[in-house]
Design a protein around this motif. Structure first.
Motif, PDB file in Angstrom:
ATOM      1  N   PHE A 265     -20.887  97.024   3.687  1.00 58.81           N
ATOM      2  CA  PHE A 265     -19.790  96.329   2.560  1.00 58.81           C
ATOM      3  C   PHE A 265     -18.190  96.937   2.784  1.00 58.81           C
ATOM      4  O   PHE A 265     -17.273  96.393   2.924  1.00 58.81           O
ATOM      5  CB  PHE A 265     -20.340  96.603   1.450  1.00 58.81           C
ATOM      6  N   ALA A 266     -18.092  98.225   3.022  1.00 58.35           N
ATOM      7  CA  ALA A 266     -16.977  98.722   3.116  1.00 58.35           C
ATOM      8  C   ALA A 266     -16.292  98.256   4.458  1.00 58.35           C
ATOM      9  O   ALA A 266     -15.123  98.018   4.566  1.00 58.35           O
ATOM     10  CB  ALA A 266     -16.777 100.344   2.946  1.00 58.35           C
ATOM     11  N   ILE A 267     -17.054  98.291   5.561  1.00 61.65           N
ATOM     12  CA  ILE A 267     -16.391  98.098   6.813  1.00 61.65           C
ATOM     13  C   ILE A 267     -16.040  96.416   7.052  1.00 61.65           C
ATOM     14  O   ILE A 267     -15.214  96.169   7.283  1.00 61.65           O
ATOM     15  CB  ILE A 267     -17.321  98.593   7.981  1.00 61.65           C
ATOM     16  N   LEU A 268     -16.842  95.764   6.296  1.00 62.41           N
ATOM     17  CA  LEU A 268     -16.683  94.364   6.158  1.00 62.41           C
ATOM     18  C   LEU A 268     -15.569  94.144   5.753  1.00 62.41           C
ATOM     19  O   LEU A 268     -14.438  93.277   5.962  1.00 62.41           O
ATOM     20  CB  LEU A 268     -17.823  93.543   5.688  1.00 62.41           C
ATOM     21  N   ARG A 269     -15.082  94.794   4.190  1.00 58.45           N
ATOM     22  CA  ARG A 269     -13.919  94.486   3.738  1.00 58.45           C
ATOM     23  C   ARG A 269     -12.785  94.981   4.432  1.00 58.45           C
ATOM     24  O   ARG A 269     -11.650  94.313   4.659  1.00 58.45           O
ATOM     25  CB  ARG A 269     -13.749  95.235   2.476  1.00 58.45           C
ATOM     26  N   LEU A 270     -12.869  96.053   5.182  1.00 61.50           N
ATOM     27  CA  LEU A 270     -11.916  96.679   6.065  1.00 61.50           C
ATOM     28  C   LEU A 270     -11.336  95.824   7.027  1.00 61.50           C
ATOM     29  O   LEU A 270     -10.411  95.424   7.446  1.00 61.50           O
ATOM     30  CB  LEU A 270     -12.405  98.007   6.726  1.00 61.50           C
ATOM     31  N   ALA A 271     -12.527  95.222   7.894  1.00 61.81           N
ATOM     32  CA  ALA A 271     -12.256  94.345   8.912  1.00 61.81           C
ATOM     33  C   ALA A 271     -11.670  93.122   8.509  1.00 61.81           C
ATOM     34  O   ALA A 271     -10.648  92.590   9.085  1.00 61.81           O
ATOM     35  CB  ALA A 271     -13.472  94.105   9.566  1.00 61.81           C
ATOM     36  N   ASP A 272     -12.148  92.428   7.402  1.00 62.88           N
ATOM     37  CA  ASP A 272     -11.548  91.298   6.647  1.00 62.88           C
ATOM     38  C   ASP A 272      -9.967  91.443   6.345  1.00 62.88           C
ATOM     39  O   ASP A 272      -9.278  90.197   6.544  1.00 62.88           O
ATOM     40  CB  ASP A 272     -12.308  90.857   5.396  1.00 62.88           C
ATOM     41  N   ALA A 273      -9.735  92.380   6.093  1.00 59.39           N
ATOM     42  CA  ALA A 273      -8.099  92.820   5.600  1.00 59.39           C
ATOM     43  C   ALA A 273      -7.220  92.729   6.829  1.00 59.39           C
ATOM     44  O   ALA A 273      -6.290  92.646   6.500  1.00 59.39           O
ATOM     45  CB  ALA A 273      -8.331  94.302   4.824  1.00 59.39           C
ATOM     46  N   GLN A 274      -7.921  92.813   7.936  1.00 65.49           N
ATOM     47  CA  GLN A 274      -7.032  92.622   9.019  1.00 65.49           C
ATOM     48  C   GLN A 274      -6.725  91.089   9.711  1.00 65.49           C
ATOM     49  O   GLN A 274      -6.149  90.985  10.554  1.00 65.49           O
ATOM     50  CB  GLN A 274      -7.634  93.428  10.353  1.00 65.49           C
ATOM     51  N   ASN A 275      -7.281  90.248   8.826  1.00 63.77           N
ATOM     52  CA  ASN A 275      -7.123  88.855   8.906  1.00 63.77           C
ATOM     53  C   ASN A 275      -7.436  88.536  10.525  1.00 63.77           C
ATOM     54  O   ASN A 275      -6.634  87.686  11.305  1.00 63.77           O
ATOM     55  CB  ASN A 275      -5.765  88.368   8.707  1.00 63.77           C
ATOM     56  N   PRO A 276      -8.371  88.649  10.974  1.00 66.94           N
ATOM     57  CA  PRO A 276      -8.853  88.609  12.423  1.00 66.94           C
ATOM     58  C   PRO A 276      -9.592  87.053  12.338  1.00 66.94           C
ATOM     59  O   PRO A 276      -9.414  86.314  11.372  1.00 66.94           O
ATOM     60  CB  PRO A 276     -10.209  89.291  12.736  1.00 66.94           C
ATOM     61  N   THR A 277      -9.416  86.529  13.751  1.00 64.77           N
ATOM     62  CA  THR A 277      -9.906  84.800  13.769  1.00 64.77           C
ATOM     63  C   THR A 277     -11.274  84.994  13.404  1.00 64.77           C
ATOM     64  O   THR A 277     -12.019  83.958  12.925  1.00 64.77           O
ATOM     65  CB  THR A 277      -9.741  84.419  15.176  1.00 64.77           C
ATOM     66  N   ALA A 278     -12.094  86.219  13.862  1.00 61.39           N
ATOM     67  CA  ALA A 278     -13.370  86.170  13.472  1.00 61.39           C
ATOM     68  C   ALA A 278     -13.887  87.488  13.467  1.00 61.39           C
ATOM     69  O   ALA A 278     -13.122  88.448  14.023  1.00 61.39           O
ATOM     70  CB  ALA A 278     -14.464  85.439  14.458  1.00 61.39           C
ATOM     71  N   ILE A 279     -15.146  87.937  12.905  1.00 60.19           N
ATOM     72  CA  ILE A 279     -15.484  89.232  13.000  1.00 60.19           C
ATOM     73  C   ILE A 279     -16.789  89.166  13.766  1.00 60.19           C
ATOM     74  O   ILE A 279     -17.681  88.640  13.481  1.00 60.19           O
ATOM     75  CB  ILE A 279     -15.864  89.746  11.486  1.00 60.19           C
ATOM     76  N   ALA A 280     -16.587  89.994  14.778  1.00 64.35           N
ATOM     77  CA  ALA A 280     -17.858  90.181  15.820  1.00 64.35           C
ATOM     78  C   ALA A 280     -18.685  91.335  15.278  1.00 64.35           C
ATOM     79  O   ALA A 280     -18.189  92.314  15.209  1.00 64.35           O
ATOM     80  CB  ALA A 280     -17.295  90.142  17.302  1.00 64.35           C
ATOM     81  N   VAL A 281     -20.011  91.139  15.310  1.00 62.96           N
ATOM     82  CA  VAL A 281     -20.966  92.430  14.900  1.00 62.96           C
ATOM     83  C   VAL A 281     -21.834  92.555  15.879  1.00 62.96           C
ATOM     84  O   VAL A 281     -22.380  91.805  16.421  1.00 62.96           O
ATOM     85  CB  VAL A 281     -21.553  92.097  13.553  1.00 62.96           C
ATOM     86  N   ALA A 282     -21.852  93.836  16.267  1.00 63.69           N
ATOM     87  CA  ALA A 282     -22.782  94.341  17.330  1.00 63.69           C
ATOM     88  C   ALA A 282     -24.262  94.025  16.914  1.00 63.69           C
ATOM     89  O   ALA A 282     -24.485  93.758  15.691  1.00 63.69           O
ATOM     90  CB  ALA A 282     -22.556  95.831  17.500  1.00 63.69           C
ATOM     91  N   PRO A 283     -25.107  93.861  17.996  1.00 58.50           N
ATOM     92  CA  PRO A 283     -26.521  93.691  17.729  1.00 58.50           C
ATOM     93  C   PRO A 283     -27.013  94.853  16.694  1.00 58.50           C
ATOM     94  O   PRO A 283     -26.533  95.973  17.093  1.00 58.50           O
ATOM     95  CB  PRO A 283     -27.090  93.966  18.928  1.00 58.50           C
ATOM     96  N   ILE A 284     -27.755  94.329  15.789  1.00 58.44           N
ATOM     97  CA  ILE A 284     -28.413  95.412  14.755  1.00 58.44           C
ATOM     98  C   ILE A 284     -29.918  95.300  14.956  1.00 58.44           C
ATOM     99  O   ILE A 284     -30.408  94.438  15.067  1.00 58.44           O
ATOM    100  CB  ILE A 284     -28.121  95.091  13.336  1.00 58.44           C
ATOM    101  N   PRO A 285     -30.526  96.766  15.202  1.00 55.43           N
ATOM    102  CA  PRO A 285     -31.850  96.513  15.414  1.00 55.43           C
ATOM    103  C   PRO A 285     -32.603  96.153  14.071  1.00 55.43           C
ATOM    104  O   PRO A 285     -32.216  96.226  12.928  1.00 55.43           O
ATOM    105  CB  PRO A 285     -32.276  97.951  15.585  1.00 55.43           C
ATOM    106  N   ASN A 286     -33.713  95.500  14.368  1.00 56.94           N
ATOM    107  CA  ASN A 286     -34.601  94.631  13.437  1.00 56.94           C
ATOM    108  C   ASN A 286     -35.437  95.390  12.883  1.00 56.94           C
ATOM    109  O   ASN A 286     -36.575  95.173  12.192  1.00 56.94           O
ATOM    110  CB  ASN A 286     -35.181  93.308  14.047  1.00 56.94           C
ATOM    111  N   TRP A 287     -35.258  96.799  12.617  1.00 62.47           N
ATOM    112  CA  TRP A 287     -36.384  97.703  11.933  1.00 62.47           C
ATOM    113  C   TRP A 287     -35.479  98.711  10.795  1.00 62.47           C
ATOM    114  O   TRP A 287     -34.420  98.481  10.607  1.00 62.47           O
ATOM    115  CB  TRP A 287     -37.017  98.773  12.833  1.00 62.47           C
ATOM    116  N   GLY A 288     -36.423  98.695   9.867  1.00 60.68           N
ATOM    117  CA  GLY A 288     -35.973  99.727   8.534  1.00 60.68           C
ATOM    118  C   GLY A 288     -35.011  98.823   7.999  1.00 60.68           C
ATOM    119  O   GLY A 288     -35.269  97.634   7.738  1.00 60.68           O
TER     120      GLY A 288
END
Ligand code: AMP
Ligand code: MG
Length: 306
Positions: A265-288
């Motif tokens: 959540f903290a990093i999403l907020r940080l990224a959003d605060a930069q007003n990007p055209t979009a936020i690209a998120v790296a692949p997240i493994p589907n375990w845990g």
């Protein structure tokens, strides 16, 4: 008690007796501890947790109490009632404990050991029931050990839970009170104090699938693009693991999925605060906790209003 406080202070988890059921307790202000709770329970999504405090005054530092919320708190606290109220901006409880909602669930438990722990620890304690997701709630210290094994530093043995049912959960929005979950207090007793309680279904909320989805979740303004390897023009890239730059936008440079959840959540907020055209998120493994992270990101990327 001293060892339990030290464990919580170190970000570890403790089995906490309450009059409802045993809780899986962690420091609600520490997102790593809260991520460890979700991991230990094997929850497929980040349901908001109840933050436990020692009294109404402490609760008022975390949430806003309209007169109706105060009336309910005065009538039933300490006891098996959780109140969902607007979260104060200065609330010390981390975003992850509230699953990114702008509301917070608060409870003052009555059990003497829970009271002692809360008083001595001095900070809010996030605690869902101390069972594996989908299993019955524990009502004996032994159950907690069976469910949680090495995921907890210790269990405080407070004997059998006197109520043995989860807390009733009421959301108070101004002068409207909605019964989100039936629990340790009968509806009639609650209504004797609050007046008629609304059902989630009667509400103007858009077809909620679960109580945790009733209220607005934090969603970034920017569009999200999932499973991205690189940032396109104008995008910000949130990385995960050693194949991505190790700066402040990497959920976990070492690829630790619990750390990634704690930072989400903290990093999403940080990224959003930069007003990007979009936020690209790296692949997240589907375990845990990866499953819950992906679920949360998918919901945010769909930009729905739930
Ligand atoms: P448990 O974690 O098993 O104690 O359950 C906590 C309950 O409180 C779940 O039903 C959650 O969905 C509900 N809850 C906690 N926080 C909120 C919130 N901010 N809004 C709505 N429901 C909540
Ligand atoms: Mg539960």
């Amino acid at each position: 008690m001293t060892r339990a406080c030290a464990a919580l202070e170190a970000g570890q988890l403790v089995g906490m007796p309450t009059e409802t059921v045993y809780g899986l307790a962690g420091d609600a202000t520490n997102s790593l501890a809260i991520a460890a709770i979700y991991a230990a329970k094997g929850r497929p999504r980040f349901n908001p947790l109840i933050s436990h405090v020692s009294n109404l005054d402490a609760a008022k530092h975390l949430g806003y109490f309209a007169p109706l919320a105060e009336k309910l708190a005065l009538a039933f606290w300490p006891g098996p009632l959780s109140l969902v109220v607007p979260r104060l901006p200065r609330s010390s409880v981390c975003d992850l404990a509230c699953a990114g909602l702008d509301t917070i669930a608060l409870r003052v438990p009555a059990h003497p050991l829970a009271q002692a722990l809360l008083t001595q620890f001095g900070k809010p304690i996030g605690a869902p029931s101390a069972n594996q997701s989908g299993r019955p709630s524990p009502t004996l210290a032994r159950h907690v050990r069976e469910e949680m094994g090495d995921a907890i530093a210790m269990v405080l043995d407070g004997g059998p839970c006197s109520v043995g049912l989860e807390s009733a959960v009421i959301a108070v929005d101004g002068e409207r009170a909605t019964l989100l979950r039936l629990g340790g207090i009968a509806r009639a007793d609650l209504e004797a104090v609050a007046g008629p309680l609304l059902n989630p279904k009667d509400e103007a909320f858009a077809a909620p699938a679960s109580p945790g989805m009733l209220l607005r979740h934090y969603a970034p303004n920017a569009r999200l693009r999932l499973s991205a390897d690189t940032a396109r023009d104008g995008e910000i890239l949130i990385g995960f693991g050693p194949n991505f730059p190790a700066g402040s936008f990497n959920l976990s440079p070492t690829g630790n999925i619990t750390e990634a959840a704690a930072n989400l959540f903290a990093i999403l907020r940080l990224a959003d605060a930069q007003n990007p055209t979009a936020i690209a998120v790296a692949p997240i493994p589907n375990w845990g906790l990866g499953e819950a992270i992906i679920e949360r990101l998918t919901r945010a990327s769909a930009q729905d209003s739930s």
